[in-house]
Structures are given as C-alpha cells and as structure tokens.
Design an enzyme around this catalytic site. Structure first.
Site, PDB file in Angstrom:
ATOM      1  N   ASP A   1       9.035 -19.953  22.110  1.00  0.00           N
ATOM      2  CA  ASP A   1       8.522 -19.185  23.251  1.00  0.00           C
ATOM      3  C   ASP A   1       8.311 -17.701  22.939  1.00  0.00           C
ATOM      4  O   ASP A   1       7.807 -16.958  23.780  1.00  0.00           O
ATOM      5  CB  ASP A   1       9.453 -19.328  24.466  1.00  0.00           C
ATOM      6  CG  ASP A   1       9.421 -20.731  25.039  1.00  0.00           C
ATOM      7  OD1 ASP A   1       8.487 -21.492  24.714  1.00  0.00           O
ATOM      8  OD2 ASP A   1      10.338 -21.072  25.813  1.00  0.00           O
TER       9      ASP A   1
ATOM     10  N   ARG B   1       3.302 -17.993  36.166  1.00  0.00           N
ATOM     11  CA  ARG B   1       4.246 -19.122  36.096  1.00  0.00           C
ATOM     12  C   ARG B   1       5.597 -18.669  35.543  1.00  0.00           C
ATOM     13  O   ARG B   1       6.622 -19.266  35.865  1.00  0.00           O
ATOM     14  CB  ARG B   1       3.694 -20.221  35.181  1.00  0.00           C
ATOM     15  CG  ARG B   1       2.520 -20.946  35.748  1.00  0.00           C
ATOM     16  CD  ARG B   1       2.160 -22.101  34.880  1.00  0.00           C
ATOM     17  NE  ARG B   1       3.296 -23.014  34.750  1.00  0.00           N
ATOM     18  CZ  ARG B   1       3.239 -24.176  34.124  1.00  0.00           C
ATOM     19  NH1 ARG B   1       2.131 -24.571  33.571  1.00  0.00           N
ATOM     20  NH2 ARG B   1       4.303 -24.947  34.050  1.00  0.00           N
TER      21      ARG B   1
ATOM     22  N   ARG C   1       3.943 -33.551  24.010  1.00  0.00           N
ATOM     23  CA  ARG C   1       5.178 -33.446  24.774  1.00  0.00           C
ATOM     24  C   ARG C   1       5.614 -34.744  25.464  1.00  0.00           C
ATOM     25  O   ARG C   1       5.674 -34.820  26.698  1.00  0.00           O
ATOM     26  CB  ARG C   1       5.063 -32.299  25.779  1.00  0.00           C
ATOM     27  CG  ARG C   1       4.656 -31.006  25.103  1.00  0.00           C
ATOM     28  CD  ARG C   1       4.608 -29.850  26.056  1.00  0.00           C
ATOM     29  NE  ARG C   1       5.912 -29.371  26.458  1.00  0.00           N
ATOM     30  CZ  ARG C   1       6.100 -28.333  27.256  1.00  0.00           C
ATOM     31  NH1 ARG C   1       5.086 -27.683  27.736  1.00  0.00           N
ATOM     32  NH2 ARG C   1       7.322 -27.966  27.591  1.00  0.00           N
TER      33      ARG C   1
ATOM     34  N   CYS D   1       0.101 -31.194  27.355  1.00  0.00           N
ATOM     35  CA  CYS D   1      -0.398 -29.944  27.922  1.00  0.00           C
ATOM     36  C   CYS D   1      -1.028 -29.151  26.799  1.00  0.00           C
ATOM     37  O   CYS D   1      -1.129 -29.633  25.674  1.00  0.00           O
ATOM     38  CB  CYS D   1       0.703 -29.177  28.647  1.00  0.00           C
ATOM     39  SG  CYS D   1       1.833 -28.341  27.555  1.00  0.00           S
TER      40      CYS D   1
ATOM     41  N   LYS E   1      13.725 -18.321  33.821  1.00  0.00           N
ATOM     42  CA  LYS E   1      12.951 -19.446  34.373  1.00  0.00           C
ATOM     43  C   LYS E   1      13.533 -20.781  33.931  1.00  0.00           C
ATOM     44  O   LYS E   1      13.740 -21.684  34.741  1.00  0.00           O
ATOM     45  CB  LYS E   1      11.488 -19.341  33.902  1.00  0.00           C
ATOM     46  CG  LYS E   1      10.671 -20.608  34.099  1.00  0.00           C
ATOM     47  CD  LYS E   1       9.217 -20.433  33.698  1.00  0.00           C
ATOM     48  CE  LYS E   1       8.913 -20.649  32.240  1.00  0.00           C
ATOM     49  NZ  LYS E   1       8.832 -22.052  31.795  1.00  0.00           N
ATOM     50  N   ASN E   2      13.771 -20.899  32.616  1.00  0.00           N
ATOM     51  CA  ASN E   2      14.161 -22.208  32.093  1.00  0.00           C
ATOM     52  C   ASN E   2      15.629 -22.563  32.353  1.00  0.00           C
ATOM     53  O   ASN E   2      16.076 -23.660  32.017  1.00  0.00           O
ATOM     54  CB  ASN E   2      13.821 -22.303  30.601  1.00  0.00           C
ATOM     55  CG  ASN E   2      12.315 -22.339  30.402  1.00  0.00           C
ATOM     56  OD1 ASN E   2      11.562 -22.556  31.358  1.00  0.00           O
ATOM     57  ND2 ASN E   2      11.860 -22.116  29.184  1.00  0.00           N
TER      58      ASN E   2
HETATM   59  N1  EPU Z   1      10.025 -34.227  22.410  1.00  0.00           N
HETATM   60  C1  EPU Z   1       9.790 -35.553  22.166  1.00  0.00           C
HETATM   61  N2  EPU Z   1      10.293 -36.483  23.047  1.00  0.00           N
HETATM   62  C2  EPU Z   1      10.999 -36.128  24.146  1.00  0.00           C
HETATM   63  C3  EPU Z   1      11.224 -34.761  24.398  1.00  0.00           C
HETATM   64  C4  EPU Z   1      10.727 -33.829  23.500  1.00  0.00           C
HETATM   65  O1  EPU Z   1       9.149 -35.914  21.171  1.00  0.00           O
HETATM   66  O2  EPU Z   1      11.407 -37.013  24.898  1.00  0.00           O
HETATM   67  C5  EPU Z   1       9.531 -33.212  21.453  1.00  0.00           C
HETATM   68  C6  EPU Z   1       8.479 -32.282  22.056  1.00  0.00           C
HETATM   69  O3  EPU Z   1       7.200 -32.842  22.036  1.00  0.00           O
HETATM   70  C7  EPU Z   1       8.625 -31.056  21.178  1.00  0.00           C
HETATM   71  C8  EPU Z   1      10.133 -31.022  20.873  1.00  0.00           C
HETATM   72  O4  EPU Z   1      10.595 -32.349  21.122  1.00  0.00           O
HETATM   73  O5  EPU Z   1       7.926 -31.229  19.987  1.00  0.00           O
HETATM   74  C9  EPU Z   1      10.953 -30.061  21.686  1.00  0.00           C
HETATM   75  O6  EPU Z   1      10.577 -30.134  23.058  1.00  0.00           O
HETATM   76  P1  EPU Z   1      11.585 -29.929  24.250  1.00  0.00           P
HETATM   77  O7  EPU Z   1      11.783 -31.216  24.947  1.00  0.00           O
HETATM   78  O8  EPU Z   1      12.800 -29.214  23.759  1.00  0.00           O
HETATM   79  O9  EPU Z   1      10.746 -28.981  25.204  1.00  0.00           O
HETATM   80  P2  EPU Z   1      10.827 -28.988  26.783  1.00  0.00           P
HETATM   81  O10 EPU Z   1      12.197 -29.331  27.193  1.00  0.00           O
HETATM   82  O11 EPU Z   1       9.693 -29.766  27.330  1.00  0.00           O
HETATM   83  C10 EPU Z   1      11.588 -26.493  27.038  1.00  0.00           C
HETATM   84  C11 EPU Z   1      11.088 -25.271  27.725  1.00  0.00           C
HETATM   85  C12 EPU Z   1       9.842 -24.772  27.006  1.00  0.00           C
HETATM   86  C13 EPU Z   1      10.227 -24.451  25.561  1.00  0.00           C
HETATM   87  C14 EPU Z   1      10.828 -25.694  24.893  1.00  0.00           C
HETATM   88  C15 EPU Z   1      11.344 -25.454  23.485  1.00  0.00           C
HETATM   89  C16 EPU Z   1      11.793 -25.646  30.002  1.00  0.00           C
HETATM   90  C17 EPU Z   1      11.429 -25.920  31.406  1.00  0.00           C
HETATM   91  N3  EPU Z   1      10.796 -25.597  29.123  1.00  0.00           N
HETATM   92  O12 EPU Z   1      10.538 -27.445  27.098  1.00  0.00           O
HETATM   93  O13 EPU Z   1       9.444 -23.570  27.654  1.00  0.00           O
HETATM   94  O14 EPU Z   1       9.106 -24.039  24.834  1.00  0.00           O
HETATM   95  O15 EPU Z   1      11.932 -26.184  25.688  1.00  0.00           O
HETATM   96  O16 EPU Z   1      12.304 -24.465  23.484  1.00  0.00           O
HETATM   97  O17 EPU Z   1      12.955 -25.461  29.696  1.00  0.00           O
HETATM   98  C18 EPU Z   1       7.961 -21.846  28.286  1.00  0.00           C
HETATM   99  O18 EPU Z   1       8.875 -21.364  28.976  1.00  0.00           O
HETATM  100  O19 EPU Z   1       6.894 -21.217  28.044  1.00  0.00           O
HETATM  101  C19 EPU Z   1       8.127 -23.181  27.709  1.00  0.00           C
HETATM  102  C20 EPU Z   1       7.108 -23.901  27.263  1.00  0.00           C
END
Ligand code: EPU
Length: 418
Positions: free
Chosen positions: A305, A397, A122, A117, A22-23
């Site tokens: 995850d 999802r 996030r 969420c 998915k990701n």
């Molecule tokens: N963060 C910030 N600022 C930003 C971006 C992130 O503070 O601008 C923080 C977040 O709040 C969090 C940390 O950095 O504490 C890491 O978040 P990240 O941005 O890496 O998460 P994401 O990109 O929103 C993806 C996956 C998630 C997975 C996370 C961590 C996708 C579409 N989603 O989310 O997947 O948990 O990386 O590996 O790639 C899932 O599949 O169930 C899922 C939630």
C-alpha cells in the site's frame, strides 16, 4: 465528477493529524456483528469505505450512528437479513469481512463473491477453505457464496499465504466456534492485532495476533465493547513521502511509529530524516534523495500500500531504484501516468526500474486505485505547473479530507466539484 487540482513547488511545513486506520476500522465494524449489544468505536476515519461498511451493516439489520465516534447496534430482530448484496460488494471488496461474523453468530450467510479489481484477481479461496475446515458447508450460487453451519468447530488452518482479510474473517468466525482454532501462516499486520485486541475486549480468547500463529479458543457469546482504532500507518506514510519530496518538515500527529518500521527504514535509506517524537513521527527532507530498492511483502516487510508513493520519491532520487511488487499482480497502474508527467520508469513483469532526478511537469492524470491516486497527488506537489487528479472517488475511499490536511501544511491543493 470532482477533481483535485495541485500546483507544485511548495515545501510542506507544519503538522498533519493522522486519522484512524481504514483497514482496522473495516474489520472492527464488521466484528460488531458478533455481539448482541451496541458497541462504540472511536477514531473512526470518515471515508467512503467506512460509509459503505455502515450501509452494509444497516442492510443486514443493524443501526450505525455517529461520525468519528460510531455506535453500532448489531443486526437483530425482524430486520435481520443475512445477505451482503452485489451492489455493495462490488463497490468494496472488504464487504467480505461480514461473512465470518454472520456465520459464527447466526449460522448462515450469503455474500456476493467479490470479483477481481484494478490491482489483481484477489481470490477469497483461503477465507472459504478456512470456514470449510471449521465444518461449514460452502456453496457457490449465481455469483454468491453461501455458507452454512449451525455452530462452527475449531480447526487447525494453514493459510497458503498470510492474507489479511482472510485471517481476519477466520479469526472472527473462530471466536464463537466450539473449541480451539489455530491459524498458521497468519497475517501479522497491525490491523489484525487491533482486531484481536477488540475481540478480546468483547470476551473472545485470541492469542498470538501479530505473530504467524494465532490461537482462538471459542466462547459461547461475546459482549459489546468500546474501542479506539489505531492510527493509519499508510496515510501517515503517504504524508511522510510528501514531506520528504518537498524538502519539508512535517509532524505526523498521532502516527504510531511501532507500526511503521519498514516505511521509516526506507525513508531514512533515501536520505530523509525521520524522528519519533512524543506526539507522532517527524519527517524532514533536505539534501539530495538517494535511490532505494524496495520489495513489497506481507508485514513486517514493506507494505504494497506504500509502493506507488515510494515510486514518486524514486523519480527524484539520485540514481536508479528498483521496485518489486510481490503481493498484487497489477499494481503498477500509476506508472504510465507518472511517465506522462516526465518520469522515466521501465516495467518488466513485477519489477519497475526508476531513473531518478527527473523533472516532473503537471498534467491531467487519473488512476484506477486508491494508493495510485495518492501517488499522483504527491507527484503534483513536486511537478511544475498544475496537475489535475481525476477520479477523486478513489482517494475518498481511503484518505480523509486529504486536500484539507495537505493545505494545512502549505500545499497548493484544492478540490474542484464537478
Ligand atoms: N489471496 C489469495 N486467496 C485468498 C486471499 C488472498 O490468493 O483467499 C492473495 C491475494 O490475491 C494477494 C495476497 O493473497 O495476492 C494478499 O492479499 P490479502 O488477502 O492479504 O489482501 P486483502 O486482505 O484483500 C488487505 C488490505 C489491502 C492491502 C492488502 C495487502 C483491507 C481491507 N485491505 O487486502 O488494502 O493492500 O491487505 O496488505 O485490509 C488499500 O488499503 O489500498 C488496500 C488495497
């Protein structure tokens, strides 16, 4: 609303085909915006989140056809609309992934700001900070982020944390920028690498994906591609836990072991037998499971995850396990539900302590996020009696036909439409 009904007590034996990740699929579908021709993607998982991304691409003026093999005609012509509306972003935060490609290709985009969420606040500050460093004007307007820049220019961007989608957004944006972009403290997830591979097939010049420093030399245009999505390491890991806790023997067909080191290490630490075979990864459960401690970390550390699923295994292990969640501040929503089934888990801030060897009893349960829901399905497979997992839309999802796949290896599980 649909529910999943599980009757516990069956050993899982056989093989389960692992779907595309998915990701990886979500950013790769968004990246199709960067070229002008139709791209073909294979091994696309049929999930609600993928359907949402397809809907978004259509709203932007693109065309999306097919199921596991998807052909995407990027947005163009009269139908082009550079806006990702609130209605879609609120159902899927990963919609933010169209921001980088839209600005890079069309010079402008307006995307609803994703809110927090169930698992955490996030923010997207790193995505925006990076685009601003590349010369974009970033403006927040009534819940929308508006980003504008005729042509982005390369920059050195040091991320405050290795954000996965942040890194992907900036990597996509940088492919069409003028000059060199360097992303430091970059996310090293396999999905980031898969995106880079796809971008390079389009004619981009991305180096270093999979390491903490990614260098992107901008080019003037990108062309259409054909790309096969990698296997979903989290789906595979989820079924691996199901095999271990039911003392089963399951081949995770097509699982890519090279992406699963941290998951396999902890499974072995807990006493499961994990072998890498030519067709995938085999997981066998047998003797007593042992307690293991886990701290979630960015890749190559243990993935957040997989945290909820491992917690179910810890309820069955001999001894006390400690799980520390460092990525998301609110990712223990499954704990009260597991406790209702008979688990003994104590949470203090970001740390959960799990007392093992507890008999679980089936109950009606529900969760507020995808992986938490998956953990409840696993719990149902080892609980006595019947477990009803409500709010199945979370599972849909991110897991393709989960009940069908688990039934195929002997689980007593069905979906009840409602
Ligand atoms: N963060 C910030 N600022 C930003 C971006 C992130 O503070 O601008 C923080 C977040 O709040 C969090 C940390 O950095 O504490 C890491 O978040 P990240 O941005 O890496 O998460 P994401 O990109 O929103 C993806 C996956 C998630 C997975 C996370 C961590 C996708 C579409 N989603 O989310 O997947 O948990 O990386 O590996 O790639 C899932 O599949 O169930 C899922 C939630």
């Amino acid at each position: 609303m649909d529910k999943i009904v599980v009757e516990g007590g069956n050993r899982l034996v056989g093989s389960i085909p692992v779907s595309g990740a998915k990701n990886a699929a979500l950013p790769i579908l968004a990246a199709s915006i960067l070229s002008s021709g139709p791209s073909t993607f294979k091994n696309v998982p049929m999930l609600q989140d993928v359907a949402t991304m397809a809907k978004l691409l259509r709203q932007l003026g693109g065309e999306v056809d097919g199921k596991h093999t998807m052909v995407v005609h990027p947005p163009h012509g009269k139908k082009l609309k550079l806006e990702a509306p609130y209605e879609l972003v609120k159902t899927m935060r990963a919609s933010i992934l169209v921001l980088g490609p839209l600005v890079a290709r069309f010079g402008r985009a307006r995307v609803s700001q994703p809110g927090g969420c169930a698992i955490g606040t996030r923010p997207i500050d790193q995505h925006l900070k990076g685009l601003a460093a590349m010369g974009a004007k970033v403006h927040l307007d009534h819940g929308y982020v508006e980003v504008e820049c005729k042509r982005l220019r390369g920059a050195t961007i040091v991320l405050d944390m290795p954000t996965v989608t942040g890194c992907e957004n900036l990597m996509m944006a940088a492919t069409l920028a003028k000059g060199r972009t360097v992303l430091e403290n970059a996310a090293r997830e396999p999905e980031v690498e898969d995106l880079a591979l796809m971008l390079n097939k389009m004619g981009a010049r991305v180096q270093g994906a999979g390491t903490a420093i990614i260098t992107i030399d901008g080019v003037d245009e990108l062309h259409a591609v054909e790309h096969t999505i990698i296997a979903d390491r989290i789906e595979a890991g989820t079924f691996a836990i199901a095999a271990a806790v039911t003392r089963g023997d399951v081949l995770l067909e097509g699982a890519q072991a090279e992406h699963m080191d941290a998951i396999m290490a902890k499974l072995r630490g807990a006493g499961a037998t994990v072998t890498v075979e030519s067709g995938g990864v085999r997981v066998r459960g047998g003797g007593d499971l042992r307690a293991v401690d886990i701290t979630t970390q960015p890749h190559p550390g243990f993935p957040t995850d997989m945290q909820a699923q491992f917690m179910v295994m810890a309820t069955q292990a001999k001894g006390e396990s400690m799980i520390k969640e460092t990525i998301f501040e609110n990712r223990f929503m499954h704990v009260p539900e597991l406790c209702r089934m008979g688990a003994e888990i104590h949470v203090d801030g970001r740390v959960a302590v799990i007392r093992g060897q507890k008999k679980l009893a089936g109950a009606a349960v529900m969760a507020t996020d995808l992986r938490a829901s998956a953990s409840l399905v696993i719990a149902g497979m080892i609980a006595s009696g019947k477990t009803e997992v409500l709010r199945v839309y979370h599972l849909d999802r991110g897991y393709e036909a989960i009940e069908k796949k688990l039934r195929g290896v002997g689980a007593k599980i069905k979906r009840v439409r409602g």
